[in-house]
Design a protein around this motif. Structure first.
Motif, PDB file in Angstrom:
ATOM      1  N   ASP A 160       0.819  -1.227   0.000  1.00 37.53           N
ATOM      2  CA  ASP A 160       0.000   0.000   0.000  1.00 37.53           C
ATOM      3  C   ASP A 160       0.846   1.268   0.000  1.00 37.53           C
ATOM      4  O   ASP A 160       0.338   2.353  -0.308  1.00 37.53           O
ATOM      5  N   LYS A 162       2.932   4.346  -0.889  1.00 35.36           N
ATOM      6  CA  LYS A 162       2.935   5.082  -2.159  1.00 35.36           C
ATOM      7  C   LYS A 162       4.273   5.734  -2.475  1.00 35.36           C
ATOM      8  O   LYS A 162       4.452   6.275  -3.577  1.00 35.36           O
ATOM      9  N   THR A 335       1.541   1.713   6.024  1.00 36.06           N
ATOM     10  CA  THR A 335       0.400   2.425   5.457  1.00 36.06           C
ATOM     11  C   THR A 335       0.805   3.077   4.135  1.00 36.06           C
ATOM     12  O   THR A 335       1.943   2.912   3.666  1.00 36.06           O
ATOM     13  N   ARG A 336      -0.096   3.845   3.584  1.00 32.19           N
ATOM     14  CA  ARG A 336       0.201   4.577   2.344  1.00 32.19           C
ATOM     15  C   ARG A 336       1.345   5.572   2.547  1.00 32.19           C
ATOM     16  O   ARG A 336       2.087   5.869   1.615  1.00 32.19           O
TER      17      ARG A 336
END
Length: 536
Positions: A160, A162, A335-336
Motif C-alpha cells: 500500500d 505510495k 500504510t500509504r
C-alpha cells in the motif's frame, strides 16, 4: 582401460562458482576432451552478486587478497576490503584473460529440470528471449549461489505504500534520495553498508528499524592491518606485490592463516569467544561515543558470530549524526504514508529501503525433479539436507556450489568454491572413464552425516541464541547454512571421494566393461616405457 566417453555438463549461473569450475575444466584438469560444457546465466552480464548488487556502499567484508580466484592473485587491489565494483572489474578481467566465458550463454534461464533414470540424463527447459526450448545434459551443476533469490519482507500493508519501495538487492539508481525521509528496515550486512552512505546525502532523515541487535566487529583478517577499519594500499605497495610474487603470496597466506586460526572464536565458551565478546562489546561502545543507552539497544547478548559478523565501517557512528535515529519497536504494519510500530507510533516516510535478506531455504527457483518423481523443493520443504553441501539424495548427477551447510561463515569462501570444483571434477572423471551412467548419494549417508554435524554444531556459536539466516531466520532449530566444522576440515573431507556413500549405476550390466580389451593406453604408444613401475 579407462577410455573416456564425452559427457555434456550444464552449469546454472555465471558467477564466481561457475568461473572457478570453468577454469578447472579448461586449464587445471584439461578436461575439454571429456566434457562439453554449457553455462546458462540468467542476467545479461556475468558476475552474479557483484553485478546484481548496486546499492551505495556495496563492498566485500572479506579481505580482497583472499577474495580472489585461487589461480589469479591480484596485486592491484586498491584497499584491504574492496568495493563491489572493483571486485566485478577484477572478475571480468579474469574471465577475459582465461577465456572463461567461452561456454557461456547470457540471458538464458533454466525453468525446469527432470532426471531420466533410464537414459541417465537431465532433460532441461531453458527460457531465452521470450521463448522456451529443450536441452539436456549428463551432469547438472547448480552455481546460483546461496543468496541469489531475494524477497520482500512479510509486513502487512507493504504493497500500500505510495513512496519508493526498494530492496537492497534490486537498488533503484534513478531515484533522488536527497532531502527524503527514509526508513532502513533491517541491520544485516547490506543495511550496515547502505545506511552510512544514505546518511551522508544532503537533507536525508534516516530511521533504522532493528528487530534484534547484531555484532559489529573488526573485519575478517583485520589483525594484518592492526585492526583498522580499512587500509588503502599505496602505489609503492602495489608495485612491490606485482614485482615480488613471493611477497604477495606470503601476505595472502598470512591473511588466510589468520582467518582459519580465528575458527576458535566460533567455539562456544572458548577463550577466544570470551575475548571476542568482551573486546567487541567495548569497541562498539567506544564507536557509539560512550552512549550506553544506544549501546544497550545495539549490542547483542548472544555469542559473537552467531549471526554473520560484519565490520560495518561508519554504521555505528551514523547513529551519532542528527539525521539518523534508531527504532527497536517491532513494525506492526505499513500504510500509504509510512510505518506504524507496535508502540502505536506512526513514522511518515518518502522511501522504505528493505535490506531484509534472501530466501535461504536452498529450494530451487524452478521445478527440479529427480528419481521417482521427487521434487527437490518438496524434499527440502522443512529442512534442506545435503551431503557435504554438494549432493542431495534422489538427485543423480546433480552437484551444488554453496549448498546446505557449506563453509560460508568462516575461512575463505573462494577457497571452498575451488575445493568444491575439484570434488565435482573427480566425480566427472570417474564417470567418464568408468562408463558410469549416474551417481547419487544415499539417503542413509546424508542422514548420518547431518546427524553427526548437528551434534558438532551444538558446540559452535551458530547454534546460539540469535535469530539468523544461518537457521532460516529462526532463533531455534537446525543450522542449515554453515558447515559444522572448520574450513580446513571441509577441505580434508572433500579431498577424496567416498563411493561407499553413493549408489552408482553403470551403462552396461557388467560394471567392469570400462576395462575394454584389458590393455592400457600406454601399451599402444610407440617407445613407451613398459617397465615404468620398477623403482630404485
Amino acid at each position: 582401460m579407462y577410455h573416456p566417453r564425452k559427457l555434456r555438463m550444464v552449469t546454472i549461473g555465471g558467477g564466481i562458482s561457475a568461473m572457478n569450475l570453468a577454469h578447472m575444466l579448461m586449464h587445471e584438469k584439461k578436461m575439454d576432451d571429456v566434457v562439453e560444457h554449457v553455462i546458462y546465466e540468467a542476467n545479461e552480464v556475468l558476475g552474479g552478486t557483484w553485478w546484481v548488487n548496486k546499492y551505495p556502499g556495496v563492498a566485500c567484508d572479506v579481505p580482497a587478497h583472499i577474495y580472489t580466484f585461487p589461480f589469479e592473485p591480484n596485486p592491484d587491489w586498491s584497499a584491504f576490503y574492496a568495493s563491489g565494483s572493483e571486485i566485478h572489474d577484477y572478475f571480468m578481467r579474469t574471465v577475459k584473460k582465461y577465456n572463461l566465458d567461452r561456454d557461456v550463454k547470457l540471458s538464458h534461464r533454466i525453468v525446469g529440470a527432470t532426471f531420466d533414470e533410464y537414459e541417465g540424463i537431465w532433460n532441461l527447459r531453458v527460457e531465452h528471449d521470450g521463448r522456451v526450448f529443450d536441452d539436456w545434459c549428463n551432469i547438472l551443476i547448480s552455481a546460483t549461489g546461496f543468496l541469489s533469490s531475494w524477497s520482500w519482507p512479510d509486513i502487512p500493508g507493504l504493497e500500500d505504500f505510495k513512496g519508493l519501495k526498494a530492496h537492497s538487492a534490486a537498488w533503484d539508481t534513478s531515484y533522488d534520495y536527497s532531502n527524503k525521509r527514509i526508513a532502513m528496515v533491517g541491520n544485516g550486512s547490506s543495511a550496515i553498508q547502505i545506511m552510512p552512505e544514505l546518511a551522508k546525502i544532503e537533507g536525508t532523515e534516516i530511521v533504522n528499524f532493528v528487530r534484534s541487535p547484531t555484532w559489529i566487529t573488526p573485519g575478517l583478517g583485520s589483525a594484518v592491518i592492526d585492526g583498522q577499519t580499512n587500509k588503502v594500499y599505496s602505489e609503492e605497495e602495489k608495485r612491490e606485490f606485482r614485482e615480488k610474487p613471493e611477497k604477495l603470496k606470503a601476505y595472502r597466506k598470512a591473511i588466510q592463516h589468520g582467518s582459519n586460526e580465528a575458527f576458535a572464536m566460533f567455539e562456544k565458551d572458548s577463550d577466544a569467544q570470551k575475548a571476542a565478546f568482551n573486546a567487541t562489546s567495548k569497541m562498539m561502545l567506544d564507536r557509539l561515543g560512550g552512549n550506553t543507552e544506544l549501546a544497550a539497544k545495539l549490542t547483542p547478548t548472544w555469542e559473537v558470530g552467531c549471526r554473520r559478523v560484519t565490520p560495518g565501517p561508519s554504521y555505528l557512528e551514523s547513529f551519532l549524526r542528527p539525521n539518523v535515529s534508531l527504532t527497536t519497536s517491532p513494525i506492526s504494519h505499513i500504510t500509504r504514508t509510512g510505518i506504524t510500530t507496535h508502540d502505536a507510533t506512526h513514522h511518515p516516510f518518502d522511501a522504505i529501503i528493505c535490506a531484509t535478506g534472501f530466501n535461504v531455504s536452498h529450494r530451487p527457483a524452478f521445478p527440479l525433479v529427480g528419481l521417482n518423481g521427487t521434487s527437490l523443493s518438496a524434499q527440502w520443504s522443512e529442512e534442506p539436507l545435503a551431503y557435504l553441501s554438494i549432493c542431495a539424495p534422489n538427485f543423480p548427477n546433480y552437484f551444488m556450489f554453496g549448498g546446505p551447510n557449506a563453509p560460508v561463515g568462516h575461512g575463505s569462501l573462494m577457497a571452498a568454491l575451488g575445493w568444491t570444483a575439484e570434488y565435482i571434477c573427480r566425480w566427472v572423471r570417474k564417470m567418464c572413464e568408468e562408463d558410469v551412467k549416474w551417481v547419487c548419494v544415499t539417503e542413509r549417508a546424508t542422514q548420518e552425516l547431518n546427524a553427526y554435524a548437528d551434534e558438532v554444531m551444538q558446540g559452535l556459536v551458530w547454534s546460539g541464541g540469535c535469530r539468523s539466516w544461518y537457521k532460516k531466520g529462526r532463533v531455534e532449530g537446525r543450522v542449515t547454512a554453515v558447515w559444522g566444522g572448520s574450513a580446513v576440515g571441509f577441505k580434508e573431507v572433500t579431498d577424496v571421494l567416498r563411493p561407499e556413500d553413493f549408489r552408482i549405476e553403470y551403462r552396461t550390466k557388467n560394471r567392469f566393461r570400462w576395462m575394454g580389451s584389458g590393455k592400457t593406453k600406454i601399451e599402444g604408444e610407440p617407445g613407451a616405457d613398459l617397465a615404468f613401475y620398477l623403482k630404485k
